[in-house]
Design a protein around this motif. Structure first.
Motif, mmCIF file in Angstrom:
data_model
loop_
_atom_site.group_PDB
_atom_site.id
_atom_site.type_symbol
_atom_site.label_atom_id
_atom_site.label_comp_id
_atom_site.label_asym_id
_atom_site.label_seq_id
_atom_site.Cartn_x
_atom_site.Cartn_y
_atom_site.Cartn_z
ATOM 1 N N TRP A 62 46.094 -38.461 37.417
ATOM 2 C CA TRP A 62 45.259 -39.075 36.381
ATOM 3 C C TRP A 62 45.038 -38.150 35.187
ATOM 4 C CZ3 TRP A 62 43.639 -44.113 36.397
ATOM 5 C CH2 TRP A 62 43.873 -44.838 37.577
ATOM 6 N N THR A 120 40.903 -47.901 42.684
ATOM 7 C CA THR A 120 41.935 -46.975 42.208
ATOM 8 C C THR A 120 43.308 -47.396 42.724
ATOM 9 O OG1 THR A 120 40.307 -45.241 42.225
ATOM 10 C CG2 THR A 120 42.588 -44.523 42.188
ATOM 11 N N ARG A 173 38.108 -42.415 33.677
ATOM 12 C CA ARG A 173 38.187 -41.350 34.682
ATOM 13 C C ARG A 173 38.084 -39.982 34.003
ATOM 14 N NH1 ARG A 173 41.235 -41.641 40.196
ATOM 15 N NH2 ARG A 173 40.901 -39.523 40.906
ATOM 16 N N GLU A 226 35.276 -37.355 35.099
ATOM 17 C CA GLU A 226 35.679 -36.076 35.706
ATOM 18 C C GLU A 226 35.385 -34.878 34.793
ATOM 19 O OE1 GLU A 226 37.059 -35.671 38.711
ATOM 20 O OE2 GLU A 226 37.682 -37.712 39.274
#
Ligand SMILES: Cc1cc2nc3c(=O)[nH]c(=O)nc-3n(C[C@H](O)[C@H](O)[C@H](O)COP(=O)(O)OP(=O)(O)OC[C@H]3O[C@@H](n4cnc5c(N)ncnc54)[C@H](O)[C@@H]3O)c2cc1C
Ligand code: SF4
Length: 488
Positions: A76, A36, A126, A130
């Motif tokens: 993000w 990351t 991501r 998530e």
């Protein structure tokens, strides 16, 4: 903006990859996710230019400096929102786009450009990990019905946009699965098919209906579709394969790339066994055509266990760097070495195949070539000049024709009564609207063989036009002048 002077502090990074010898043992994607922190540093390299040329490099007009900045700051979910504002499927472009944006990046004038595509891929990955990517159902339905023919990236992007505008959308697909060339063309090692499936779950939950195994024009007539729907979008691709009409072209072992690759995708999907005539194992394979499709044939043949893989290209070897003919920020026609080339292939440029040679049983055993040169004539197309003295015979038991497509299948547009442009593509008289006001066209069917990013862009733009046609105005986003640098 990203980090002030970040571009002086950090270098461009590439996605790491599993060693070629190891990765050709299977069909899985082989890239390794960067840390990351490394992605944030890449976001920090963005200079947030006053005029962000990357916007016009990207056919979607992606808001690149904005998502770079959000990534740099570790925001993000905000980055994902910015990305989805212009791109329905960043997981496809983040893996497969040739990234004309990076060629237009201002940093690229003096330094390697920002790794924009990499950032894009890991923002959306991501988002899926998530659980931020959720179905977005329309607040209300308009009562209008739209049929979309073809489930490639153009059809899917249009379907999502139109459904969000409240229209009831049905996507018709003649194959047994949804995805167009993403599903049956592009090999799994470039994009595993669960990447399509997880996006389809979202689209289905949003209320889009999918009908597979329906070939519009035969299973369902154009007339029946026009009677049932308020608008129709043709997103049927450019599927007519370019032939190579030379002696021996009908020998067993001369195979169209777009028969070989879809067959392989079905095998990888567990739908059936590999047919012997599509098997490259222990054969000398020659791939004729140096583009993306040719490269995919190389990667697939190496995974089959080919004895040798050679790639022919009729054009001269391009320069390694940008030439004066294609100055920044335009797309440069320079030498491209794909991950499949790196896995093992011999490449020949300025070569023309003259004849396929067969044995007494009609099986391919070789092919004959000559070298060519290209003579530039001012104001005319370059002339091809053969060098007869360079005649050479190559051993070859499998020749894969990756010569591109000549355009869309005309039978369905003809059934609708549509006109064609001078290149044989479905003609959009008014933007994406054809000569029949309620019938629209987008993607490769309208612009000819192209790219995923263009197909998504065309699907979004066509959706805007269809929405306006149906209800008189549209709140669906439209791009401005994006993509005018991306002649790729
Ligand atoms: C081997 C290969 C590799 C490629 N690699 C890349 C790459 O790495 N990056 C990139 O950007 N681009 C790549 N491309 C190009 C890219 O895949 C296409 O530009 C893009 O898929 C076009 O999208 P589309 O939606 O217009 O059409 P398509 O993806 O072709 O989808 C059209 C769909 O319409 C369906 N259809 C056609 N007629 C009918 C009918 N009558 N009834 C019902 N359904 C119908 C077809 O079955 C198909 O599913 C590649 C192309 C090929 C062939
Ligand atoms: S879609 Fe392609 S051109 Fe647009 S930002 Fe992503 S990688 Fe760049």
């Amino acid at each position: 903006m990203g980090k002030l002077k970040g571009f002086m502090e950090y270098d461009r990074i590439k996605e790491a990859a599993i060693d070629p010898k190891e990765r050709i043992q299977n069909y899985k994607e082989f890239t390794v996710a960067p840390d990351t922190e490394k992605l944030q540093e890449q976001g920090a390299r963005c200079m947030d230019c006053g005029v962000p040329f990357c916007h016009s490099g990207c056919p979607l007009g992606n808001l690149i400096p904005d998502f770079n900045d959000a990534v740099y700051k570790g925001e993000w979910e905000r980055a994902l929102g910015i990305l989805h504002a212009t791109n329905n499927f960043p997981e496809f472009t983040g893996r497969l786009c040739p990234a004309p944006c990076e060629e237009a990046c201002v940093l690229g004038i003096v330094n390697p450009p920002v790794s924009i595509e990499l950032i894009e891929k890991y923002i959306v990955e991501r988002g899926f990990t998530e659980g931020w990517i959720k179905p977005q159902l329309p607040a209300q339905r308009t009562g209008k019905k739209v049929a979309i023919i073809g489930s490639g990236p153009a059809g899917l992007a249009a379907a999502q946009q139109l459904n969000r505008a409240g229209h009831t959308v049905t996507v018709y697909e003649r194959s047994n699965k949804i995805g167009g060339l993403l599903r049956y063309g592009i090999p799994d090692f470039k994009m595993e098919k669960n990447v399509i499936d997880r996006r389809l779950e979202i689209l289905e939950a949003e209320g889009i209906q999918f009908e597979c195994n329906v070939e519009v024009g035969t299973t369902l007539t154009a007339t029946a579709l026009e009677a049932e729907f308020d608008a129709v979008l043709l997103a049927t691709g450019a599927t007519i394969k370019r032939p190579l009409p030379i002696p021996g072209a009908d020998l067993e072992g001369v195979v169209q790339a777009m028969d070989f690759l879809p067959h392989n995708n079905e095998v990888v999907d567990g739908q059936h066994e590999r047919a012997a005539h599509y098997n490259a194992k222990d054969r000398n394979v020659i791939v004729i055509g140096g583009g993306d499709t040719g490269s995919d044939c190389i990667g697939t043949s190496n995974r089959h266990g080919a004895r040798s893989v050679t790639n022919f290209e009729i054009l001269p070897k391009p320069s390694e760097a940008r030439t004066e003919d294609h100055p920044w920020p335009y797309w440069p026609f320079k030498l491209k070495t794909s991950s499949s080339h790196e896995e093992g292939s011999h490449r020949e440029w300025s070569i023309l195949t003259k004849e396929f040679v067969g044995d007494k049983n009609g099986k391919l055993v070789g092919l004959k070539t000559v070298e060519v040169k290209w003579k530039k004539v001012p104001g005319e197309r370059p002339q091809l000049i053969e060098k007869p003295e360079s005649l050479k015979e190559w051993p070859c038991e499998l020749a894969l024709l990756a010569l591109g497509f000549t355009g869309p299948d005309k039978s369905l547009p003809e059934q609708f009564g549509l006109s064609f442009d001078e290149r044989g593509n479905v003609k959009g008289e008014q933007e994406y609207q054809t000569n029949k006001p309620h019938v629209f066209a987008a993607g490769d069917a309208r612009r000819g063989q192209s790219l995923i990013v263009w197909a998504i862009s065309e699907g979004r733009e066509a959706a805007h036009q269809i929405d306006r046609f149906l209800v008189g105005k549209s709140n669906l986003p439209q791009k401005n002048k994006a993509g005018d640098l991306a002649t790729v």
